[in-house]
Structures are given as C-alpha cells and as structure tokens.
Design an enzyme around this catalytic site. Sequence first.
Site, mmCIF file in Angstrom:
data_model
loop_
_atom_site.group_PDB
_atom_site.id
_atom_site.type_symbol
_atom_site.label_atom_id
_atom_site.label_comp_id
_atom_site.label_asym_id
_atom_site.label_seq_id
_atom_site.Cartn_x
_atom_site.Cartn_y
_atom_site.Cartn_z
ATOM 1 N N GLY A 235 21.787 46.302 22.197
ATOM 2 C CA GLY A 235 22.759 46.443 23.292
ATOM 3 C C GLY A 235 22.389 47.523 24.283
ATOM 4 O O GLY A 235 22.965 47.598 25.375
ATOM 5 N N HIS B 135 47.992 30.225 45.720
ATOM 6 C CA HIS B 135 49.025 31.168 46.112
ATOM 7 C C HIS B 135 50.007 31.321 44.969
ATOM 8 O O HIS B 135 50.416 30.320 44.382
ATOM 9 C CB HIS B 135 49.748 30.651 47.364
ATOM 10 C CG HIS B 135 50.890 31.532 47.776
ATOM 11 N ND1 HIS B 135 50.688 32.744 48.398
ATOM 12 C CD2 HIS B 135 52.226 31.378 47.632
ATOM 13 C CE1 HIS B 135 51.877 33.298 48.630
ATOM 14 N NE2 HIS B 135 52.816 32.493 48.178
#
Length: 468
Positions: free
Chosen positions: A38, A447
């Site tokens: 990582g 929206h």
Amino acid sequence: MSYDVVVIGAGPGGYVCAIKAAQLGLKVGLVEKRATPGGTCINIGCIPSKALLHASEMFAEAGHSFAALGIDVGKPKLDLAKMLGHRQATVDANVKGLEFLIKKNKIDWLRGTGKVIGQGKLSVIGDDGTEKEIEAKNIVIATGSDVAGIPGVDVKFDEKVIVSSTGALALEKVPGTLVVVGGGVIGLELGSVWSRLGAKVTVVEYLDTILGGMDGEVAKQFQKLLAKQGLDFKLGAKVTGVAKSGKGAKVTFEPVKGGDAETLDADVVLVATGRRPYVDGLGLEAAGVTLDERGRVAVDDHFCTSIPGIYAIGDVIRGPMLAHKGEDEGAAVAEIIAGQAGHVNYDVIPSVVYTSPEVASVGKTEEELKKAGIAYKAGKFPFSANGRARAMQQTDGFVKVLADEATDRVLGVHIVGFGAGEMIHEAAVLMEFGGSSEDLARTCHAHPTMSEAVKEAALATFFKPIHM
Ligand code: NAI
C-alpha cells in the site's frame, strides 16, 4: 527465480502495475520493504489522513452545525484514542483488501529491499541482510517519495514534537498550539484536522498564497474559509529554523521580501514542505539508470529509463506527486510491457485537497492560461445560490469553468466547496473527451444536487446561469 515483470515498491503505482500486468497474463513479482503493501498512501498518507479528516469533520459538525438542524447533542467530547483507532482500522482494512488482491492475481510477494543490478537483473535484500538475486525481463521502479524537509534547514524530526505527516497522523493528544511549515496540501489537510480538534494552528508559508499552483481565486477564497475556521496564516514568510525548545519547539521565519526575523512557539510543529523522489539504496547509479536534474528517475514518454527493460512510474519520476497519477502510470506501463498502447493524459489529472470544504481542480488555472497567452472565457457559480447546498448548510465556495474563447473547449474547472472532490470528475470525463462548456451546460443534471452548480458555471461561460 525468473519473472516477466518485477515491480519494486507496492504503493498505488507499484501495486496497480503488478495487478494490471498479472491480469494481462504476465508472471509478476512485487518487491516491498515495508511489512504491508500500500506504500505511503495506504499506510501513512492518503488513507489514514482521510479517516482523521472525516472523523474530525464529524466532531466539528456535532459541535457547530447540529444545533441549527434541531439536533441537540450537547457539547461533543473527544476520545482521541478511539479516533486514532478508527484511523488504524481503516488502514488495516485497506491493507487486508490489497493483500487479498495480490494473492488473487497470483503475484509473488517478495518482501525486502529491491536493488537494481542491471538490465534483467535485480536483488532483494531481506531484513536479515541476505541478498537474493532475481531475473526479470522487465523491472518497474515504483519506490515513491519521502519527506523532503526544508532546504538549507536542519530539521530533526522526532515525530512527537517536530513531526512530518507521519507523526501528525498519530499525535497522542491535541496540541494547544500547532505551527505548520508549508501551506501546501499536507499542511492544510492535517492542519485543519488538529484545528477542528481544538489546536490553535498557524500556517507559515513561503509564497504569497496558500496552495501555490492552484487557481489563484480559488486559493484566496479557500484561505478566507480556513481563516473563518480559526487558522492563522503568515504568508511570504521563509522558515529558517525549527528547533526543540523546552517541551515544545520554536519556529524562526523571516519575510521573503526582507526584514526582521520572527519566532513562533508551538507545542508541535508540522513540517510539510514537500516530498523528494525516493531512490535510496536502489543502486541506480551503478546500474546505469540516469536521474534528472531534480533527482528523479529520468524516463521517456513510455516510462522507460536510460536502460531498456527498466521502467519507472509514480512519485519517483516527473509530474505531480499524486497517488492516482502513479496508479494510471502503473496500469499504462503494464500495458506497454504487454505490447499494448498504455497512455496517460497529463492534461486531465484531477487534484483534490480533502479539507472542509474541499478544493478540487482539473486542467489549466487562469494564471496558466494567461501566461500561455490563451484567450479564454470564465463562468462562475456560487454554492450560496444552490438549493441543495442550502439544505445541507454547505453554501461556502463556488465552481469556475474556463473554456477556450474561440472553440468553447473546456480547459480547466476549479471548485471550492463541499464534495468538490467528487464533483470534479464530471469535468475530468468531459475534458478527456474534448467537450465544450456548452456540452457541460446542456447535459441534464439531477435536481437538487451540488453538481448543478457545475452546469450553471458552464452556462455562465457562454450565456447566463439560470439561478443567478
Ligand atoms: P507541497 O509542495 O504541496 O507544499 C509545500 C509548501 O511548503 C509550498 O507551498 C512551499 O512554498 C512551502 N515551503 C517550502 N519551503 C518553505 C520554507 N522554508 N518556509 C515556508 N514555506 C516553505 O508539499 P506537501 O504539502 O508537503 O505535500 C507533498 C506532496 O504530497 C505534494 O506533491 C502533494 O501534492 C502530495 N499530497 C497530495 C495530497 C492530495 O492530493 N490530497 C495529500 C497530501 C500530499
């Protein structure tokens, strides 16, 4: 042992390269000196910092914003040990997931420090000093970067009082005062974490602006928002000394334009003045791999170094030091090695500062366009005029769309506001396809969403926004 590809470094660049190469049918080894995969990102960078950013934001919201929504939780109490536990649990879960992916893709995990010997040859040095020689048709250097310190200043990091980003992720108690040297991404992200948890934070920055390189208008507005949250700024100030003093530390700085030096006392000093490419112990010089003038591994457009069959990607080469840039390069170089046409579009690499609110940008800034003499139109829309932002009490900030004056092609999008780091991607996709601001404005946006501000800003570049 013999491989098609051996990748040195299991950070976002290296592990993505290894996985992609394995998916393409190549025999892959992944060399890593850390016990866990990582790299900086998962272990001590992007991931743990995001865990603390989120937790400290929740703490601040519970303290400041809940009451206005009709939620009375009283004064929130901080359990820092538990918060740091959340940080570690997040890291551990990501490491576990990655270990699973490495196994699933049948990548050989070669624990140790990689050293390049020459074309087709490298060695892996174990913790006990034993050296194992490996043959690899292709070697990919993905060793990332390390803390740079302050040029010309002897900074002795103890990671308790004088800390880098690593120590700033693990402070055992909230400092009364925190001085941050460097108003870049790390300084502002981690500075705002400790500010929200109660520290008095002062940022000392060499330039006349924070987030140098970001769009100037965005940086200015962002600084105002951080100041409103209680952060202090000393701009145009060059730090010349950081030293322990009693239980805390002293930071000495002088105006860049000339003048008297000043000092600031602090319980903790975070030095966040950039990172340097990490090539220590790789044996590159002996192997004949050339570095550039800034100590980075020199590569051509196909990530190939001066030695055929040896490639480099991520923070250790040119370009922005961003995990996702390294990831894309990792995938591209794996494709190139497999005989495909791997490619990274450096004009469309988003950049996000994960503060509250977030700052996100993709493409050119106004300053860059002016400098290049490109005629452009700018359209802006503030979140204060967006219904969803009002409903969520997130009205700070704005969206700015920059489009070519002649062709209307979008050249840059800059956002400061809640969720900016997610919203920026519609701009990135549009730009990847060479879209115009009219394309963006005519794309139906749901929206009510914060993203409607992106549509409105696009509309403002060539006509008028509706809601303003
Ligand atoms: P940075 O390059 O973003 O900022 C360093 C700042 O320190 C600059 O503004 C510079 O002018 C200032 N500085 C340098 N010397 C100084 C001095 N003597 N006195 C005062 N100020 C001085 O570097 P940072 O924040 O350390 O981050 C390192 C790298 O990690 C960057 O490339 C950054 O992009 C990356 N990163 C990205 C993140 C993200 O994308 N969200 C998060 C964290 C790091």
